[in-house]
Design a protein around this motif. Structure first.
Motif, PDB file in Angstrom:
ATOM      1  N   PHE A   1      59.092 -50.452 -15.030  1.00  0.00           N
ATOM      2  CA  PHE A   1      58.032 -51.460 -15.106  1.00  0.00           C
ATOM      3  C   PHE A   1      58.574 -52.767 -15.672  1.00  0.00           C
ATOM      4  CE2 PHE A   1      54.739 -53.487 -17.754  1.00  0.00           C
ATOM      5  CZ  PHE A   1      53.796 -53.766 -16.794  1.00  0.00           C
ATOM      6  N   LEU A   2      59.333 -52.679 -16.763  1.00  0.00           N
ATOM      7  CA  LEU A   2      59.898 -53.893 -17.356  1.00  0.00           C
ATOM      8  C   LEU A   2      60.935 -54.527 -16.440  1.00  0.00           C
ATOM      9  CD1 LEU A   2      60.260 -52.609 -21.032  1.00  0.00           C
ATOM     10  CD2 LEU A   2      58.537 -54.187 -20.149  1.00  0.00           C
TER      11      LEU A   2
ATOM     12  N   ARG B   1      53.841 -44.633 -16.213  1.00  0.00           N
ATOM     13  CA  ARG B   1      54.461 -43.770 -15.215  1.00  0.00           C
ATOM     14  C   ARG B   1      54.424 -44.468 -13.865  1.00  0.00           C
ATOM     15  NH1 ARG B   1      55.775 -42.068 -19.247  1.00  0.00           N
ATOM     16  NH2 ARG B   1      55.608 -39.974 -20.134  1.00  0.00           N
ATOM     17  N   ARG B   2      55.472 -44.271 -13.083  1.00  0.00           N
ATOM     18  CA  ARG B   2      55.540 -44.893 -11.766  1.00  0.00           C
ATOM     19  C   ARG B   2      55.360 -43.849 -10.684  1.00  0.00           C
ATOM     20  NH1 ARG B   2      60.531 -48.006  -8.676  1.00  0.00           N
ATOM     21  NH2 ARG B   2      59.294 -48.622  -6.862  1.00  0.00           N
ATOM     22  N   CYS B   3      54.616 -44.214  -9.655  1.00  0.00           N
ATOM     23  CA  CYS B   3      54.403 -43.328  -8.512  1.00  0.00           C
ATOM     24  C   CYS B   3      55.640 -43.390  -7.615  1.00  0.00           C
ATOM     25  CB  CYS B   3      53.151 -43.767  -7.737  1.00  0.00           C
ATOM     26  SG  CYS B   3      52.795 -42.754  -6.297  1.00  0.00           S
ATOM     27  N   VAL B   4      56.350 -42.280  -7.509  1.00  0.00           N
ATOM     28  CA  VAL B   4      57.552 -42.184  -6.684  1.00  0.00           C
ATOM     29  C   VAL B   4      57.438 -40.943  -5.820  1.00  0.00           C
ATOM     30  CG1 VAL B   4      59.058 -43.440  -8.258  1.00  0.00           C
ATOM     31  CG2 VAL B   4      58.766 -40.977  -8.537  1.00  0.00           C
ATOM     32  N   ALA B   5      58.170 -40.941  -4.716  1.00  0.00           N
ATOM     33  CA  ALA B   5      58.123 -39.830  -3.767  1.00  0.00           C
ATOM     34  C   ALA B   5      59.538 -39.358  -3.466  1.00  0.00           C
ATOM     35  CB  ALA B   5      57.414 -40.248  -2.479  1.00  0.00           C
ATOM     36  N   ASN B   6      59.646 -38.120  -3.064  1.00  0.00           N
ATOM     37  CA  ASN B   6      60.923 -37.523  -2.669  1.00  0.00           C
ATOM     38  C   ASN B   6      60.689 -36.717  -1.399  1.00  0.00           C
ATOM     39  OD1 ASN B   6      63.550 -36.547  -2.605  1.00  0.00           O
ATOM     40  ND2 ASN B   6      63.075 -34.829  -3.969  1.00  0.00           N
ATOM     41  N   ILE B   7      61.295 -37.127  -0.310  1.00  0.00           N
ATOM     42  CA  ILE B   7      61.111 -36.455   0.979  1.00  0.00           C
ATOM     43  C   ILE B   7      62.037 -35.246   1.039  1.00  0.00           C
ATOM     44  CG2 ILE B   7      61.283 -36.697   3.479  1.00  0.00           C
ATOM     45  CD1 ILE B   7      60.626 -39.631   3.184  1.00  0.00           C
ATOM     46  N   LEU B   8      61.439 -34.064   1.177  1.00  0.00           N
ATOM     47  CA  LEU B   8      62.201 -32.816   1.275  1.00  0.00           C
ATOM     48  C   LEU B   8      62.494 -32.433   2.726  1.00  0.00           C
ATOM     49  CD1 LEU B   8      60.268 -30.744  -1.411  1.00  0.00           C
ATOM     50  CD2 LEU B   8      62.245 -32.255  -1.729  1.00  0.00           C
ATOM     51  N   GLU B   9      61.546 -32.631   3.583  1.00  0.00           N
ATOM     52  CA  GLU B   9      61.699 -32.362   5.018  1.00  0.00           C
ATOM     53  C   GLU B   9      61.216 -33.588   5.784  1.00  0.00           C
ATOM     54  OE1 GLU B   9      62.993 -29.835   6.589  1.00  0.00           O
ATOM     55  OE2 GLU B   9      63.341 -28.521   4.872  1.00  0.00           O
TER      56      GLU B   9
END
Length: 1011
Positions: A702-703, A878-886
């Motif tokens: 964020f900072l 907290r930051r919204c992040v994603a991790n693509i598995l498939e």
């Protein structure tokens, strides 16, 4: 000076303390739309006011003697005025017209943002019209008037307004004779109590409850039921215990089933609000459980549950024997009996309530798992009783043992059991019910009871394992998650593992992942059991390669929980020969990876395992430690990388290091030259801190994003400061706006100070955007000008709302707030800076805000704007992040998706999203980018988002998105990469990426012609 801009009818109005003038801001190009919208809203308000003013024809003849305030005595003016008497006895035609008018007003009226003076005027008008209605007139008119009055009461925002409406109701209902109107009045009071219970004073609670108590003597069952609703909502705790509990208990024996059910429900409501219900009500509730009507039995079941938990050690006599029972045990047996009820809803409710009765005795709890009555729940007869019975029976003794009578008479279980036979095996009945709702509730209750009783967890294990074979997937999942929750109390045997491992081949991926989580949480007893689990997991992984992530996590947990067993089978799993050197295995093989993860995690707790590993395994550990640090722990093996750990030791505390970076940034802002290069260095330090410490990732990111936007603004300010400087590219302006949107929409846990700083940064970016676009003269400035006005209105509304909350907050909360102001960025310390106040003042001074006029007014402010201070570090961000598995990034490059051109190829898509709020699910998008730059956006269904399960239950903010995306294109000469990415669509045309794109090879082939 408080400064705010308020949006009203498409314009922005500034309110300054001591300045009565009101000025409107609007764009000239949008003047027509603004006028149209304003005219439409004014038309709606005029139509409503016209409809309300039509009531004046019915109350216009009422003299001024009628008091406008809350009536305290019956008004005499209508009875002494002839014209009012004429209106008070309307004709049938007038009554029909008035009723139609009231229906029209009910459909059109809006109760939002009603001022107190307007509310008093409208309420007084309705009150006068109600008084003019004769007692023998159409009751529908009076019912409609009460409905309008309750609508005003439900939307009141102040205590004075609520008490005014309640005063009107009390006065009108005391003089009402119609049961229909009285019933509607009671229901209206109940709605006001539900919606505005925090605004009703205690004295008014007492008055309304006393009014409802008087209506209990009514001959209408409808009025009685509504009066009980009002008593349950308005009666205070002390009055409820003294008077209303016994008054309501009297109506449990009413002839009407609705009254009986409502009396029980009112008692429950009083109990939930804190009143102490007497234990003697238990007998009445048990008798009500035998009622013929389902609604009565349901409320009686809830009351039995509440009394059992409120008075667990109260001793009551048993039903069939001269024994005494604790009330919680007796109530538990009654709830168990309800599991055999004919009604589905009651069986579901009984199965749910069983889980909340954790204070029940051990014997009664274990009896629910055995359909045969246990011997310790039978009443044993003494030798004297048996001898007396032998004498009175007149039978001959067989002589085999003392006091043995022959022939032995038939023993009735209902006569010798302490608890009713219906409680025997109650949970088994629930697990075998034909409806899945009952089975699911029974599994959940068994889990709750097992969590509080470790011995019951061991006993119920076999029954939960049997539920793995249920035909409904939701029931199987519930059983799996329940067994995961109680895993710390149990150790699995070999026969139980056979049933569990058989379910691993389930077609449902949710069931397989749930079993992986459960096996990682449980403990096994022997080496054979461990080998069974590992071998079955490897076999299923070969069948379902997409389960590798959950399988890796399962192996990690198994290794951590069974280090000694793993040490005994490590040589067997790694195929180590005692004499010959075996060939080195492929480190990319998923089966070999599973074994390595299992052994390495066991070695963390039992270091001698490392001595059993072959030399090649040490090199594989170094590779896995770098590629999978979250699955492979730190071990004392040579050649392994420990850069992250050494960096953490050198940096010390992450919070201290972050504070040091922020202090350096404050010093940099005081410098005049070479500020940008130093800020970029601080930005890289923040980025590195987030990579080292996962717990500080949200705060540091964020900072970092805030600082990046600050650097972009400072670089663009140089372009706006001189006339000859080159205007930055559109991409730079778009990157700045994107950073501002990212700060607004992808971070959660922000306090008031953080949100204010982000909004001020967005305001600066919009002002700078307008200045640069106007100076460029190559594109229209209407869009940036409108965005600036909207942003200014948003931040002004935000400041005004905060100021209003601070004024309405009671003074008792001030010390508590001041004590936490230093750490949480309180509302007192966070105030808008001088640039924001001056800019809002400039915008308000413009009567016709055209882009050129706005540009000339704000240009000096933008050129001389000081840097905006960074918000203090907030560890809750907290930051919204994603991790693509498939599709997997490693394997998708090797597998080409081939399809005939023009047809559709279905590609499974699985991604894990961290810190996703419920409101953000609707904005989630899957963006597909083809090699020809063609973009395709997919909106996933809400049902595709499933919470990630942990050993403690569902995760609050982490979800898994599992769906199928469709790829299609025209003919390509060769296969090319298609990028798939998760984004947040925060506004039209603006999508914020949450992860790096996953790339798949896609090859649309031409259609084959001929054979």
């Amino acid at each position: 000076m408080a400064l705010a801009i308020k949006k009203r009818f498409g314009s922005y109005v500034e309110t300054v303390d001591g300045a009565p003038a009101v000025k409107k801001l609007r764009l000239q190009t949008l003047a027509a739309d603004a006028k149209a919208g304003k005219a439409g809203k004014a038309g709606n308000a005029e139509r409503k006011l016209t409809a309300l003013s039509q009531l004046d024809a019915y109350v216009g003849s009422l003299p001024a003697a009628v008091p406008p305030g809350p009536p305290t005595a019956p008004p005499t003016a209508p009875a002494t005025t002839s014209s009012a008497a004429v209106v008070a006895t309307p004709t049938t035609q007038n009554s029909r017209e008035l009723l139609e008018l009231l229906v029209k007003i009910t459909d059109e009226i809006s109760y939002e943002d009603v001022e107190l003076a307007e509310l008093k005027e409208v309420a007084n008008k309705i009150f006068q019209l109600y008084q003019l209605q004769a007692s023998d007139s159409d009751t529908s008119i009076r019912v409609k008037l009460l409905e309008l009055l309750s609508g005003l009461g439900c939307e009141c925002a102040t205590e004075q307004a609520v008490t005014l409406i309640i005063d009107y109701f009390i006065y009108l209902l005391r003089k009402e004779c119609s049961q229909k109107v009285l019933a509607q009045g009671m229901m209206c009071l109940f709605r006001i109590g539900e919606r505005r219970k925090h605004l009703v004073p205690i004295s008014y609670n007492t008055q309304v409850a006393h009014l409802a108590k008087e209506q209990l003597r009514s001959g209408s069952t409808h009025t009685q039921k509504n009066a009980m609703l009002v008593i349950g909502r308005f009666a205070t705790k002390m009055e409820g215990e003294r008077h209303y509990v016994w008054k309501l208990a009297f109506y449990i024996d009413s002839q009407d089933s609705g009254v009986r059910a409502q009396a029980l429900h009112a008692l429950l409501t009083l109990g939930e609000r804190g009143s102490q219900l007497p234990a003697v009500l238990y007998r009445r509730a048990v008798e009500a459980m035998k009622d013929d009507y389902e609604c009565v039995r349901k409320e009686a079941l809830r009351l039995v549950f509440m009394l059992g938990n409120r008075h667990p050690d109260y001793v009551i006599p048993s039903d069939r024997q001269q024994e005494e029972l604790r009330m919680i045990d007796a109530a538990f047996s009654k709830v168990c009996e309800a599991l055999c009820d004919l009604s589905l809803q009651i069986r579901v409710l009984a199965a749910e309530l069983l889980g909340g009765m954790t204070a029940v005795s051990r014997e009664f709890l274990h009896q629910t798992l055995d359909k045969k009555l246990m011997s310790n729940l039978r009443r044993k007869r003494t030798a004297h009783e048996r001898g007396a019975r032998l004498v009175t029976s007149g039978e001959w003794s067989s002589g085999k043992r003392w006091a043995d009578d022959a022939p032995q008479e038939h023993l009735d279980a209902r006569s010798i059991s302490i608890i009713a036979s219906g409680a025997c095996g109650a949970l088994i009945h629930g697990l075998e019910d034909e409806f899945l709702e009952v089975r699911t509730a029974a599994v959940a209750s068994m889990c709750k009871l097992a969590l509080s009783r470790p011995d019951f967890a061991v006993t119920s294990l076999d029954f939960l394992v049997d539920m793995f074979n249920d035909e409904i997937e939701d029931v199987r999942l519930k059983a799996i998650y329940s067994l995961t929750a109680i895993a710390r109390h149990i150790v699995l045997r070999e026969d139980q593992l056979e049933i569990m491992l058989g379910s691993l081949e389930d077609f449902s991926v949710e069931v397989r992942e749930g079993l992986h989580l459960m096996l990682g949480a449980c403990r096994v007893s022997t080496q054979t059991c461990l080998l069974m689990v590992v071998q079955k997991l490897l076999d299923v992984l070969a069948k379902y390669p997409q389960d590798r992530h959950s399988t890796y996590a399962c192996m990690r947990k198994i290794g951590q929980k069974h280090p000694h067993l793993v040490m005994a089978v490590a040589v067997h799993l790694l195929y180590v020969h005692p004499f010959f050197e075996t060939p080195e295995r492929d480190v990319e093989d998923p089966s070999y990876l599973c074994v390595l993860i299992l052994v390495f995690n066991a070695a963390e707790h039992l270091v001698p395992i490392i001595s059993l590993l072959p030399t090649a395994t040490h090199r594989h550990y170094a590779y896995l430690r770098d590629s999978m640090p979250h699955l492979v722990p730190q071990l004392p093996i040579e050649g392994a990388s420990s850069r992250i750990d050494s960096a953490m030791r050198q940096a010390g505390s992450s919070a201290e290091y972050l504070q040091m970076i922020l202090s350096h940034i404050e010093e940099i802002f005081t410098m005049a030259d070479e500020r940008v290069e130093l800020l970029q260095t601080a930005q890289s330090n923040l980025q590195r801190l987030g990579a080292i410490d996962a717990g500080m990732y949200g705060t540091s990111n964020f900072l970092e994003t805030f600082l990046a936007a600050q650097i972009q603004i400072e670089q663009m300010q140089r372009c706006a400061s001189t006339q000859r400087s080159r205007v930055p590219l559109k991409e730079s302006l778009a990157a700045l706006i994107r950073n501002c949107l990212k700060l607004q929409h992808t971070f959660s846990g922000l306090n008031y100070g953080d949100i204010l700083q982000v909004k001020q940064l967005r305001l600066r970016a919009c002002a700078l955007h307008l200045v640069l676009v106007v100076r460029d003269r190559s594109q229209s400035a209407l869009g940036p000008c409108q965005m600036l006005l909207q942003t200014a209105g948003d931040i002004a509304e935000f400041i005004k709302a905060n100021t209003k909350e601070e004024e309405e907050k009671p003074p008792l909360e001030q010390p508590e707030k001041q004590s936490s102001s230093s750490s949480s960025g309180s509302r007192d310390t966070a105030q808008p800076d001088s640039f924001t106040r001056q800019l809002l003042g400039k915008l308000d001074a413009i009567s016709d805000p055209k882009p050129g006029r706005v540009f000339r007014e704000i240009l000096p402010l933008v050129q001389q704007a000081p840097p905006l201070a960074l918000p203090p570090a907030n560890e809750k961000i907290r930051r919204c992040v994603a991790n693509i598995l498939e599709p997997c990034p490693l394997q998708s490059q090797d597998n080409v998706i081939k399809v005939t051109a023009g047809l559709i190829a279905a590609v499974p898509f699985v991604a894990e999203i961290d810190n996703l709020l419920e409101s953000q699910k609707a904005d989630m998008r899957i963006k597909i980018k083809y090699p020809d730059q063609h973009m395709h956006t997919v909106v996933p269904k809400r049902s595709d988002f499933k919470p990630i399960m942990t050993e403690q239950g569902e995760h609050e903010t982490n979800v898994r998105l599992r769906t199928t995306i469709l790829l299609s294109h025209s003919v390509w000469t060769e296969s090319s990469l298609v990028e798939i990415q998760l984004c947040l669509a925060v506004r039209p045309g603006s999508e914020l990426e949450l992860c790096k794109p996953a790339k798949v090879l896609f090859a649309p082939k031409p259609v084959r012609r001929g054979i």
